[in-house]
Design an enzyme around this catalytic site. Structure first.
Site, PDB file in Angstrom:
ATOM      1  N   GLU A  98       9.584   3.095 -10.602  1.00  0.00           N
ATOM      2  CA  GLU A  98       8.760   2.330 -11.526  1.00  0.00           C
ATOM      3  C   GLU A  98       8.118   1.191 -10.758  1.00  0.00           C
ATOM      4  OE1 GLU A  98      12.224   2.491 -13.005  1.00  0.00           O
ATOM      5  OE2 GLU A  98      12.890   0.745 -11.885  1.00  0.00           O
ATOM      6  N   ASN A 103       0.649  -4.075  -9.604  1.00  0.00           N
ATOM      7  CA  ASN A 103       0.884  -3.875  -8.169  1.00  0.00           C
ATOM      8  C   ASN A 103      -0.043  -2.761  -7.642  1.00  0.00           C
ATOM      9  OD1 ASN A 103       1.865  -3.646  -5.574  1.00  0.00           O
ATOM     10  ND2 ASN A 103       4.018  -3.742  -6.163  1.00  0.00           N
ATOM     11  N   TYR A 110       1.425   5.214  -3.941  1.00  0.00           N
ATOM     12  CA  TYR A 110       2.132   6.309  -4.610  1.00  0.00           C
ATOM     13  C   TYR A 110       1.166   7.443  -4.974  1.00  0.00           C
ATOM     14  CZ  TYR A 110       5.615   2.596  -5.022  1.00  0.00           C
ATOM     15  OH  TYR A 110       6.485   1.581  -4.747  1.00  0.00           O
TER      16      TYR A 110
HETATM   17  C1  LIG Z   1       3.401  -1.328  -1.212  1.00  0.00           C
HETATM   18  C2  LIG Z   1       3.788  -1.386   0.260  1.00  0.00           C
HETATM   19  C3  LIG Z   1       5.235  -0.924   0.400  1.00  0.00           C
HETATM   20  C4  LIG Z   1       2.862  -0.430   1.050  1.00  0.00           C
HETATM   21  O1  LIG Z   1       3.339  -0.323   2.390  1.00  0.00           O
HETATM   22  P1  LIG Z   1       2.376   0.111   3.602  1.00  0.00           P
HETATM   23  O2  LIG Z   1       3.237   0.470   4.748  1.00  0.00           O
HETATM   24  O3  LIG Z   1       1.335  -0.913   3.817  1.00  0.00           O
HETATM   25  O4  LIG Z   1       1.680   1.415   3.006  1.00  0.00           O
HETATM   26  P2  LIG Z   1       0.955   2.553   3.878  1.00  0.00           P
HETATM   27  O5  LIG Z   1       0.340   1.962   5.094  1.00  0.00           O
HETATM   28  O6  LIG Z   1       1.904   3.686   4.072  1.00  0.00           O
HETATM   29  O7  LIG Z   1      -0.212   2.957   2.874  1.00  0.00           O
HETATM   30  C5  LIG Z   1      -0.587   4.299   2.666  1.00  0.00           C
HETATM   31  C6  LIG Z   1      -1.750   4.302   1.693  1.00  0.00           C
HETATM   32  O8  LIG Z   1      -1.411   3.612   0.476  1.00  0.00           O
HETATM   33  C7  LIG Z   1      -2.577   2.904  -0.023  1.00  0.00           C
HETATM   34  N1  LIG Z   1      -2.381   1.457   0.093  1.00  0.00           N
HETATM   35  C8  LIG Z   1      -1.350   0.805   0.684  1.00  0.00           C
HETATM   36  N2  LIG Z   1      -1.516  -0.537   0.586  1.00  0.00           N
HETATM   37  C9  LIG Z   1      -2.698  -0.726  -0.070  1.00  0.00           C
HETATM   38  C10 LIG Z   1      -3.429  -1.883  -0.471  1.00  0.00           C
HETATM   39  N3  LIG Z   1      -2.973  -3.141  -0.192  1.00  0.00           N
HETATM   40  N4  LIG Z   1      -4.583  -1.725  -1.137  1.00  0.00           N
HETATM   41  C11 LIG Z   1      -5.058  -0.479  -1.406  1.00  0.00           C
HETATM   42  N5  LIG Z   1      -4.422   0.672  -1.049  1.00  0.00           N
HETATM   43  C12 LIG Z   1      -3.245   0.539  -0.390  1.00  0.00           C
HETATM   44  C13 LIG Z   1      -3.714   3.330   0.889  1.00  0.00           C
HETATM   45  O9  LIG Z   1      -4.265   4.524   0.350  1.00  0.00           O
HETATM   46  C14 LIG Z   1      -2.988   3.611   2.193  1.00  0.00           C
HETATM   47  O10 LIG Z   1      -3.692   4.470   3.059  1.00  0.00           O
HETATM   48  P3  LIG Z   1      -4.854   3.863   4.005  1.00  0.00           P
HETATM   49  O11 LIG Z   1      -4.283   2.645   4.681  1.00  0.00           O
HETATM   50  O12 LIG Z   1      -5.120   4.996   4.941  1.00  0.00           O
HETATM   51  O13 LIG Z   1      -5.994   3.520   3.117  1.00  0.00           O
HETATM   52  C15 LIG Z   1       3.602  -2.820   0.841  1.00  0.00           C
HETATM   53  O14 LIG Z   1       2.326  -3.305   0.486  1.00  0.00           O
HETATM   54  C16 LIG Z   1       4.660  -3.821   0.390  1.00  0.00           C
HETATM   55  O15 LIG Z   1       5.714  -3.953   1.008  1.00  0.00           O
HETATM   56  N6  LIG Z   1       4.393  -4.563  -0.710  1.00  0.00           N
HETATM   57  C17 LIG Z   1       5.328  -5.564  -1.201  1.00  0.00           C
HETATM   58  C18 LIG Z   1       6.559  -4.946  -1.830  1.00  0.00           C
HETATM   59  C19 LIG Z   1       6.185  -4.028  -2.985  1.00  0.00           C
HETATM   60  O16 LIG Z   1       5.311  -4.311  -3.795  1.00  0.00           O
HETATM   61  N7  LIG Z   1       6.917  -2.910  -3.083  1.00  0.00           N
HETATM   62  C20 LIG Z   1       6.721  -1.926  -4.127  1.00  0.00           C
HETATM   63  C21 LIG Z   1       7.500  -2.296  -5.334  1.00  0.00           C
HETATM   64  S1  LIG Z   1       7.397  -1.015  -6.570  1.00  0.00           S
END
Ligand SMILES: CC(C)(COP(=O)(O)OP(=O)(O)OC[C@H]1O[C@@H](n2cnc3c(N)ncnc32)[C@H](O)[C@@H]1OP(=O)(O)O)[C@@H](O)C(=O)NCCC(=O)NCCS
Length: 142
Positions: A98, A103, A110
């Site tokens: 969830e 976010n 996802y």
């Molecule tokens: C959400 C989170 C885990 C993503 O981690 P990440 O390692 O940056 O994600 P990835 O690099 O694997 O991203 C893969 C794809 O997801 C999407 N994506 C990831 N971050 C994004 C952003 N800030 N804005 C838009 N799309 C995004 C994109 O499609 C991305 O592919 P691309 O970079 O080729 O465009 C990270 O932003 C985070 O730690 N956030 C804070 C904690 C959090 O919110 N956790 C989830 C709680 S439910």
């Protein structure tokens, strides 16, 4: 970048990631108790010997319910969360999670890696109150 199972030796580093990434962060004691659960399945992404992201949850009857996924800000948009999910998917049939409706980064991630939105749970989160989007990814659906 290397993906590995988290052990108690990683607790201090994971606690730091919690502090940076979540307002409702888990402390080391909470993380320790979490990792000791028989159903706990947690993975870390390591870059040059340092943990830069982690993911995990509870694996029950082939279904992994995600409790946490976080990547340090400097290491985001490098595919680390996607790689962690890919590893987790090797260990289960279905993943559920969830996420706060606001976010956008997490929801974009996802959707990109094949999760579908199942339903919205009204006012699920507190501080601030917010709806949760429930999503899942099924091996048989992909
Ligand atoms: C959400 C989170 C885990 C993503 O981690 P990440 O390692 O940056 O994600 P990835 O690099 O694997 O991203 C893969 C794809 O997801 C999407 N994506 C990831 N971050 C994004 C952003 N800030 N804005 C838009 N799309 C995004 C994109 O499609 C991305 O592919 P691309 O970079 O080729 O465009 C990270 O932003 C985070 O730690 N956030 C804070 C904690 C959090 O919110 N956790 C989830 C709680 S439910």
């Amino acid at each position: 970048m290397k993906i590995k199972r988290i052990t108690s030796l990683d607790l201090a580093e994971i606690t730091e990631i919690e502090k940076v990434c979540f307002s409702d962060c888990w402390n080391e004691h909470m993380l320790c108790r979490e990792l000791e659960l028989p159903q706990a399945l947690y993975f870390a992404a390591e870059h040059k010997g340092k943990i830069v992201g982690y993911l995990g949850g509870h694996l029950i009857c082939g279904q992994l319910d995600i409790t946490r996924v976080a990547v340090l800000p400097l290491f985001r948009r490098k595919g680390i969360a996607a790689a962690l999910f890919k590893e987790a998917a090797e260990h289960c049939e279905r993943i559920t999670l969830e996420v706060r409706e606001s976010n956008a980064a997490a929801i974009a991630l996802y959707k990109k890696i094949g999760f579908k939105e199942d339903c919205v749970r009204k006012n699920y989160y507190s501080a601030p109150i917010e709806n949760a989007v429930l999503m899942s990814s099924d091996r048989t659906r992909q």
